[in-house]
Write an enzyme that holds these catalytic residues in place. Structure first.
Site, short mmCIF file in Angstrom:
data_model
loop_
_atom_site.label_atom_id
_atom_site.label_comp_id
_atom_site.label_asym_id
_atom_site.label_seq_id
_atom_site.Cartn_x
_atom_site.Cartn_y
_atom_site.Cartn_z
CB SER A 236 -1.07 0.15 1.10
OG SER A 236 -1.94 1.04 1.32
CG ASP A 285 -7.32 -3.73 -3.82
OD1 ASP A 285 -7.70 -2.62 -3.70
OD2 ASP A 285 -5.48 -3.77 -3.02
CG HIS A 312 -5.57 -2.86 0.94
ND1 HIS A 312 -5.25 -2.29 -1.06
CD2 HIS A 312 -4.98 -1.14 1.10
CE1 HIS A 312 -3.59 -1.68 -0.93
NE2 HIS A 312 -3.96 -1.05 0.17
#
Length: 336
Positions: A236, A285, A312
């Site tokens: 991320s 995601d 995610h």
């Protein structure tokens, strides 16, 4: 002789059994709630414990005691099921004891060793050793930042031909998340010593000082710890630190694990990048997971994995699947 009545401050006699029932209910509810919730830091658990204290007043009338429903203090059924499912999902694979870590590591090792000798998994003796403790939790002044980090070691990994692993984290997380799922210890038991960082402005690392540009920060960390070869795990937000490193195609980066990171669109030299890369995302995601595959599948020879029933943070949603894919990549696909 035991009396079965007690006089309340309001003057009305209250059967003692109702007080006993209320106390037992409170204790039982507290116990149930504690076991259903994942940890003491959980917001629902905190609110829940507060509700028990607030809703069992010292003074209760006969009518209130008669109508006491102990289940009114429980969280909604959906919250209970979600918390129980999450706890069971983690605990069925990851234990808190050293023995459990060794057992789970051995399960993955044995599974990988069925791949026609392709994988270089550690021996059972090495996994059984009482190692892989959290060796150090400390701060170091690196690139103008008082950086918090965690190192986990089992041996001199370089003698085994295995580089160190650098674990980064997303915006809502920190190095602690890797500890929570015992990933650092399992990685060390697989022969890879590792460092987990709290990036500048996150976790226990402050945002003060005059740090180097984000694109150079990991290299500053590597230089500080004098790592000759290393693997970067970048989920991320941490992509703003990790992706520039991949773009540079540095020879000292032994492998790269992209967990739906940001800034994948900066890779405009995909076909010239030779760094072994695992692109692993949750199938649910639809944002960073989708863009990661779109951009990083253009690399020369990436390994792309979609983790089923995961969002995610796929390493938290499905830790077992993530670990299996992660270690297969490091032990079977990458040549050191």
């Amino acid at each position: 002789m035991i009396c079965d009545k007690k006089t309340s401050t309001m003057g009305s006699p209250v059967p003692m059994r109702f007080y006993a029932a209320a106390v037992i209910a409170a204790v039982a509810i507290s116990f149930i709630g504690y076991n259903y919730m994942p940890n003491d830091n959980d917001t629902n658990l905190t609110k829940y414990k507060a509700s028990i204290r607030d809703k069992l007043p010292e003074e209760m009338t006969d009518e209130e005691l008669e109508n006491l429903d102990p289940f009114q203090f429980l969280p909604p059924e959906s919250e209970i099921k979600a918390a129980e499912m999450e706890q069971r999902k983690l605990m069925e694979f990851i234990g808190n004891e050293k023995k459990s870590i060794s057992e789970m590591t051995r399960i993955i090792r044995d599974d990988l060793n069925t791949k026609d000798g392709k994988c270089k998994a550690p021996s059972g003796k090495f996994i059984s050793e009482q190692c892989a403790h959290i060796e150090e939790k400390a701060y170091r002044e690196i690139a103008g930042v008082n950086l918090f980090f965690i190192t986990t070691e089992c041996s001199d990994s370089l003698k085994n031909g295995k580089p160190w692993v650098i674990f980064l984290h997303g915006a809502k997380f920190s190095s602690q998340n890797w500890i929570d799922i015992n990933f650092l210890r399992m990685t060390a038991k697989m022969g890879f010593n590792n460092i987990a960082l709290d990036l500048p402005g996150y976790g226990k690392t402050g945002s003060g000082g005059n740090p180097v540009p984000d694109s150079d920060f990991i290299e500053a960390v590597v230089a500080h710890f004098q790592l000759d070869k290393y693997i970067v795990v970048t989920p991320s937000m941490s992509g703003k630190y990790g992706m520039p490193l991949l773009k540079k195609n540095k020879k000292d980066v032994a492998a790269f694990v992209a967990v739906a990171p940001v800034n994948t669109d900066m890779i405009d030299n995909a076909q010239s990048i030779t760094t072994p890369t695992l692109v692993i995302v949750g199938e649910n995601d639809k944002q960073l997971g989708t863009t990661s595959i779109e951009h990083l599948s253009k690399l020369k020879s990436p390994k792309v994995v979609k983790v089923k029933e995961a969002g995610h943070p796929c390493y938290l949603d499905q830790p077992k699947v993530f670990m299996r894919e992660f270690f297969e990549f490091l032990l079977c696909d990458v040549k050191y």
